[in-house]
Design a protein around this motif. Structure first.
Motif, PDB file in Angstrom:
ATOM      1  N   SER A   1       0.852  -1.193   0.000  1.00 16.28           N
ATOM      2  CA  SER A   1       0.000   0.000   0.000  1.00 16.28           C
ATOM      3  C   SER A   1       0.885   1.240   0.000  1.00 16.28           C
ATOM      4  O   SER A   1       1.884   1.303   0.735  1.00 16.28           O
ATOM      5  N   ARG A   2       0.511   2.201  -0.793  1.00 17.01           N
ATOM      6  CA  ARG A   2       1.288   3.423  -0.919  1.00 17.01           C
ATOM      7  C   ARG A   2       0.407   4.623  -0.583  1.00 17.01           C
ATOM      8  O   ARG A   2      -0.745   4.694  -1.022  1.00 17.01           O
ATOM      9  N   ARG A   3       0.953   5.536   0.143  1.00 18.80           N
ATOM     10  CA  ARG A   3       0.199   6.722   0.519  1.00 18.80           C
ATOM     11  C   ARG A   3       0.000   7.610  -0.707  1.00 18.80           C
ATOM     12  O   ARG A   3       0.952   7.959  -1.397  1.00 18.80           O
TER      13      ARG A   3
END
Length: 242
Positions: free
Chosen positions: A187-189
């Motif tokens: 997951s990437r911000r």
């Protein structure tokens, strides 16, 4: 006589002064500060903890792997049996027996030596041995690296079994007593810069596809013409009498 008396008095004073210095040195040597410093500088001897091993369940009377199936082993002396048993065996020889036991639990057939389940059993035995070694020697970075590589390899094998053959995956984890935790999803911000960059990359990709569309259309037409010509030749060859 007066000079002699003065000389004797001076010698006596010097002896008493030397005695005071010696007593002071002894007192300083026995002072609590120096005793504390000496105890601090003394090397600490740590007691080795009794770390349980996964090889403890192997009976010491069991024969080694190379001599287990020898038919003459039942007629030898007790001393020879003891020498050929696990009581006198090294850790490597015990590891062979342990790996064989774990492989027998999960193998598909007696001739199965390379399936994913067998590889997982072999890696499990190695990982447990590395864990016990690192509990005694926590600064051994080389073996720690080998253990992490083996754990990564085992996780990949288990992930494949979990994705393809879930029943085999469950049986393998149950037989080998493995608690598998799937790797968390990446997951990437999301930031404003990342959104703008992604939109720009999508736009560039679409423009590049538009530029290459004409070339792809020409190639597709060539392939169609070539296929049509081959079909006509094949039809003519089949229609002509031999």
């Amino acid at each position: 006589m007066l000079a002699l008396g003065r000389g004797l008095a001076g010698a006596a004073r010097g002896a008493f002064a030397a005695l005071r210095v010696d007593r002071g040195a002894v007192g300083a040597a026995c002072s609590p500060f120096i005793q504390t410093a000496r105890c601090y500088a003394r090397p600490v001897r740590r007691k080795l903890k009794d770390i349980p091993s996964h090889l403890d369940d192997l009976p010491p009377t069991m024969l080694k792997k190379d001599y287990a199936n020898v038919p003459v082993i039942n007629s030898v002396d007790d001393v020879v049996k003891r020498l050929l048993s696990l009581e006198m065996a090294s850790q490597r020889e015990k590891m062979k027996i342990k790996i064989q036991q774990l492989v027998e639990k999960v193998r598909r057939s007696p001739s199965d030596n390379g399936s994913f389940e067998v590889q997982t059993a072999i890696l499990t035995a190695k990982i447990r041995t590395f864990e016990e070694h690192l509990q005694r020697h926590p600064k051994d970075k080389n073996n720690r690296r080998r253990m992490l590589m083996a754990m990564d390899r085992r996780n990949k094998l288990l992930a494949y079994l979990r994705r393809v053959r879930y029943d085999v995956f469950e049986n393998t984890c149950k037989q080998l007593n493995i608690q598998y935790t799937p790797h968390p999803a990446y997951s990437r911000r999301v930031t404003k810069r990342w959104v703008v960059k992604k939109a720009f990359c999508v736009k560039v990709f679409q423009e590049a596809r538009k530029l290459k569309a004409a070339e792809r259309l020409k190639e597709r037409r060539k392939w169609q013409e070539r296929a049509r010509a081959e079909k006509e030749k094949q039809a003519q060859s089949e229609g002509t009498p031999v």
